[in-house]
Design an enzyme around this catalytic site. Structure first.
Site, PDB file in Angstrom:
ATOM      1  N   THR A 197       0.885  -1.189   0.000  1.00  0.00           N
ATOM      2  CA  THR A 197       0.000   0.000   0.000  1.00  0.00           C
ATOM      3  C   THR A 197       0.913   1.226   0.000  1.00  0.00           C
ATOM      4  O   THR A 197       1.392   1.637  -1.046  1.00  0.00           O
ATOM      5  CB  THR A 197      -0.974   0.000   1.192  1.00  0.00           C
ATOM      6  OG1 THR A 197      -0.239  -0.141   2.405  1.00  0.00           O
ATOM      7  CG2 THR A 197      -1.984  -1.116   1.063  1.00  0.00           C
TER       8      THR A 197
ATOM      9  N   LYS B 251       3.695  -6.942   4.040  1.00  0.00           N
ATOM     10  CA  LYS B 251       3.519  -5.518   3.783  1.00  0.00           C
ATOM     11  C   LYS B 251       3.260  -4.857   5.124  1.00  0.00           C
ATOM     12  O   LYS B 251       2.695  -5.462   6.043  1.00  0.00           O
ATOM     13  CB  LYS B 251       2.391  -5.236   2.787  1.00  0.00           C
ATOM     14  CG  LYS B 251       1.026  -5.697   3.151  1.00  0.00           C
ATOM     15  CD  LYS B 251       0.155  -4.683   3.838  1.00  0.00           C
ATOM     16  CE  LYS B 251       0.312  -3.308   3.245  1.00  0.00           C
ATOM     17  NZ  LYS B 251      -0.232  -2.319   4.216  1.00  0.00           N
TER      18      LYS B 251
ATOM     19  N   THR C 149      -0.910  -2.798  10.272  1.00  0.00           N
ATOM     20  CA  THR C 149      -1.463  -2.943   8.925  1.00  0.00           C
ATOM     21  C   THR C 149      -0.446  -3.724   8.252  1.00  0.00           C
ATOM     22  O   THR C 149       0.412  -3.249   7.568  1.00  0.00           O
ATOM     23  CB  THR C 149      -1.598  -1.694   8.103  1.00  0.00           C
ATOM     24  OG1 THR C 149      -2.678  -0.989   8.594  1.00  0.00           O
ATOM     25  CG2 THR C 149      -1.957  -2.017   6.660  1.00  0.00           C
TER      26      THR C 149
ATOM     27  N   GLU D  36       5.922   4.575   7.402  1.00  0.00           N
ATOM     28  CA  GLU D  36       5.557   5.725   6.579  1.00  0.00           C
ATOM     29  C   GLU D  36       6.465   6.916   6.855  1.00  0.00           C
ATOM     30  O   GLU D  36       6.565   7.399   7.979  1.00  0.00           O
ATOM     31  CB  GLU D  36       4.100   6.081   6.805  1.00  0.00           C
ATOM     32  CG  GLU D  36       3.200   5.099   6.065  1.00  0.00           C
ATOM     33  CD  GLU D  36       1.739   5.234   6.417  1.00  0.00           C
ATOM     34  OE1 GLU D  36       1.412   5.975   7.354  1.00  0.00           O
ATOM     35  OE2 GLU D  36       0.925   4.571   5.738  1.00  0.00           O
TER      36      GLU D  36
ATOM     37  N   ASN E 108       0.024  10.704   5.602  1.00  0.00           N
ATOM     38  CA  ASN E 108      -1.218  10.399   6.302  1.00  0.00           C
ATOM     39  C   ASN E 108      -2.221  11.531   6.304  1.00  0.00           C
ATOM     40  O   ASN E 108      -3.392  11.323   6.567  1.00  0.00           O
ATOM     41  CB  ASN E 108      -0.921   9.921   7.713  1.00  0.00           C
ATOM     42  CG  ASN E 108      -0.400   8.511   7.684  1.00  0.00           C
ATOM     43  OD1 ASN E 108      -1.105   7.612   7.250  1.00  0.00           O
ATOM     44  ND2 ASN E 108       0.851   8.333   8.077  1.00  0.00           N
TER      45      ASN E 108
ATOM     46  N   SER F  56      -6.782  11.738  -0.512  1.00  0.00           N
ATOM     47  CA  SER F  56      -7.017  12.758  -1.534  1.00  0.00           C
ATOM     48  C   SER F  56      -6.117  12.543  -2.736  1.00  0.00           C
ATOM     49  O   SER F  56      -5.352  11.605  -2.818  1.00  0.00           O
ATOM     50  CB  SER F  56      -6.839  14.150  -0.935  1.00  0.00           C
ATOM     51  OG  SER F  56      -5.666  14.220  -0.175  1.00  0.00           O
TER      52      SER F  56
END
Lengths: 446, 446
Positions: free
Chosen positions: B188, B219, B230, B319, B441, B446
């Site tokens: 992702t 992942k 996640t 991230e 994040n 968007s």
């Protein structure tokens, strides 16, 4: 973007009228005092000066708050094992071991910013005690009547010179209008001073002709998390309250205000909240507010209002914050579940970055309550963001994304969660998580 | 800058030789397989294709892993109340209720990225079951022999069309070299695929002439926190292990790998880790690895190595991460304290932003262990950052800040903490906290 067919013609009603407060309505005998602070109550003076803890001569770094007479004092402190030297010394002067209720008699509190005097060992304790002695000398009281607090960088020794140079200046500057300067002097990464005050009428509660005031100042910003925060607060009142009763009231107020604020889930080494009560608004010799009395209830309500006001200011001014975020959880099976669910949402970096991105991403709210440990069934959960129903019975509710974006312009972002599992509720305050948080905390020492 | 008089001539020794692994040394029978992954073990094929869950046709979004024959399967899943539909359905096919050990027989696992199929109610469950049926049709097995997993946005309905279109393509593409494509298809916000494999020799453990392999893919990225992340991982082995023994081994491996990774303290709705064992590297009819046997110990060691390798890759690719951060706690009074202290440091946004800022700000590490709930005395605590002693007996140790800055160039930032309270230890992996975390994040949808 959420892929939904069309805006449903019969959208569900919001969980809560957005104009109404989250807390149950009750008598509101206290009135806010515009511009009020730590010197709003009678018999307290304060000053804020530049003493030299910081290099920038424009920046105040020493706050002094003094009661005209020795008075009742109660305090609550961080539970962090790495507590700072001033926390240990203030506890010591109130005769309390770590974890014990801390209350007694005091006359003054001295706060420096720029250096936390934490992780400084025996030398740090000596420095804190000496700063109390120096304060006692200018104020004219016993060393043990001086409360001490420090905020700033951890692990560096605190210099005594600024106390020696600054305390006489601060003492000379003490005034009943000095609360604003004191509030500025305790700031660290705060972008604005935080003050609040309320007054309440004693006429209907057994103290005819008396107007009582509760006022205070606080600093917050990063490392703000229950038990407690890089948070220092000094509150004063001219109500007559004995120190043990005062401690009980302070604990209740802190639990429902400062301990419900989280900025980054970290807990400071230095958190301290002091409450002074001198009874100056009542005639001499009058009975102190008794446990269970309407007077004490009115005082508690006023104290709660001041603490919640300061707590909300702290959350709104969290490091890098662009929005105050209020999380209301209802329908929890019990209080612990309500607190855990509200805290999980308020602490979630994913929720906080979504708010920063003006994204009504309720899946992250669902994730947070789901991991919180609170008992509920996802089929019963409901979520509103800014008054827009976005989740009912655990499922997505189509909503107008343009309307959501408009509502995200508000300074306060309200997230309502109903767990559908009982009657308990909780409110937590936090802020969004922005690029500036990373900048502020990545560059703090450089 | 820390204000210290001079670099002490006799600096304390580091807590740990930085070249040595944190874990106690032991027999290392397994060897890493360069470029290995989920198809390294005999008898497994995989594919990754673009099926249409994502708009970008360049991006793989459907992974299929198939065993040549039905084989033992064990799985562990998120504990989040808001668990996803595929988590519920996979558990259902293994005959396990929520919280029960999940193991049995399976043939394949299908994973889509782009949509989590979470918070989608009864319709989501039907979609997950139908995706299993469609997979079973192309593979030629029972629907209940298909494990399902999804990752992506929460709260949106998952379309079946991409399964219908993509599964025949994926099935046609299945190959023993397809692990790399499958690893790409489950990404992702991951910036790179995560694969690992090791092999071990059966000669000295009762399986002469056999070389066994354990390999897998994962992942990770955001929302990574114990129980679990996640995080989706599929691991295969050609060792002969019965499914109940397999579940025990998987639980131990996950507790010491994926459950020791935290990126942002959030926990996903979709975390799933599957382990398939087909015994294909042993002669037909041979006895399965028995509990307590050297063979099972060697298998456990290999499985731990694969899971820890994948876990470290997940942390390093958190991230916005620029650095892998490894937190080693020793000297805790017990295991729970060791885990709590390590987790508090690894979860602290203040520590993580300090690492991003290349700031050896050990006060924040002290703050984190102090709030963790672990029992210790600050006078006994010691901290190293990147092998530099920065705190001894709770006090600052002068260190060379230029040398610290040089060491911060390393890809892995090691923080060692000795609580001085006992013999228990724990290691957690995380990453630093950068501006990009907020960007990723804040803008996710968007």
């Amino acid at each position: 973007m959420i892929d939904h067919p069309a805006i449903a013609s019969a959208a569900p009603a919001p969980l809560r009228d957005q104009g109404a407060p989250a807390a149950p309505a009750g008598p509101a005998p206290s009135s806010p005092l515009e511009g009020g602070g730590v010197t709003s109550a009678k018999g307290f003076r304060a000053a804020g000066v530049h003493a030299g803890f910081r290099k920038n001569p424009e920046r105040f770094d020493l706050a002094l708050v003094v009661a005209d007479e020795p008075c009742a004092c109660a305090a609550v402190f961080t539970k962090n094992v790495f507590c700072s030297a001033p926390v240990s010394v203030s506890r010591e002067y109130l005769g309390a071991a770590a974890g014990e209720p801390a209350y007694g008699t005091a006359r003054a509190v001295v706060v420096n910013s720029g250096n936390a005097n934490a992780a400084t060992g025996e030398r740090g304790l000596e420095t804190a005690r000496t700063s109390a002695r120096l304060t006692a000398e200018v104020v004219g009281c016993a060393q043990e009547e001086v409360m001490v607090a420090s905020t700033g960088v951890i692990g560096e020794h605190l210099s005594l010179e600024p106390f020696e140079a600054g305390l006489p200046v601060a003492h000379a500057a003490l005034s009943a209008a000095g609360g604003a300067d004191a509030a500025r002097a305790i700031m660290t990464t705060d972008t604005r001073p935080k003050e609040a005050a309320v007054s309440f009428d004693g006429s209907d509660i057994g103290y005819p002709g008396c107007i009582f005031t509760v006022g205070g100042m606080a600093k917050g910003s990063g490392m703000i998390m229950p038990n407690m925060a890089t948070m220092i607060s000094v509150i004063t009142t001219d109500a007559p309250v004995l120190s043990d009763v005062l401690h009980h009231a302070l604990t209740e107020a802190v639990n429902n205000s400062f301990n419900k604020v989280t900025v980054d889930s970290d807990t400071s080494t230095n958190d301290s909240c002091f409450l002074f009560a001198n009874g100056a608004a009542a005639p001499a010799g009058v009975q102190s507010f008794a446990p269970g009395s309407p007077a004490l209830a009115a005082f508690q309500q006023a104290l709660n209002a001041v603490c919640q006001n300061l707590a909300r200011q702290m959350a709104a001014d969290g490091e890098g914050a662009t929005r105050l975020v209020t999380v209301n959880v209802t329908g929890a099976a019990n209080q612990a579940d309500a607190d855990a669910a509200a805290r999980a949402v308020a602490n979630s970096p994913l929720v906080k970055t979504a708010v920063y991105g003006h994204d009504a991403n309720w899946g992250r709210v669902a994730m947070a309550i789901g991991k919180s440990g609170a008992v509920f069934r996802q089929e019963e959960a409901a979520i509103d963001i800014l008054g827009l129903p976005v989740c009912r019975k655990g499922l997505t509710v189509p909503f107008d994304e343009d309307e959501a974006l408009r509502r995200f312009e508000a300074p306060e972002i309200i997230i309502d969660v109903d767990l559908g599992a009982g009657d308990a509720g909780s409110t937590m305050w936090t802020c969004d998580f922005s690029h500036d948080y990373v900048t502020i905390n990545g560059d703090y020492r450089s």
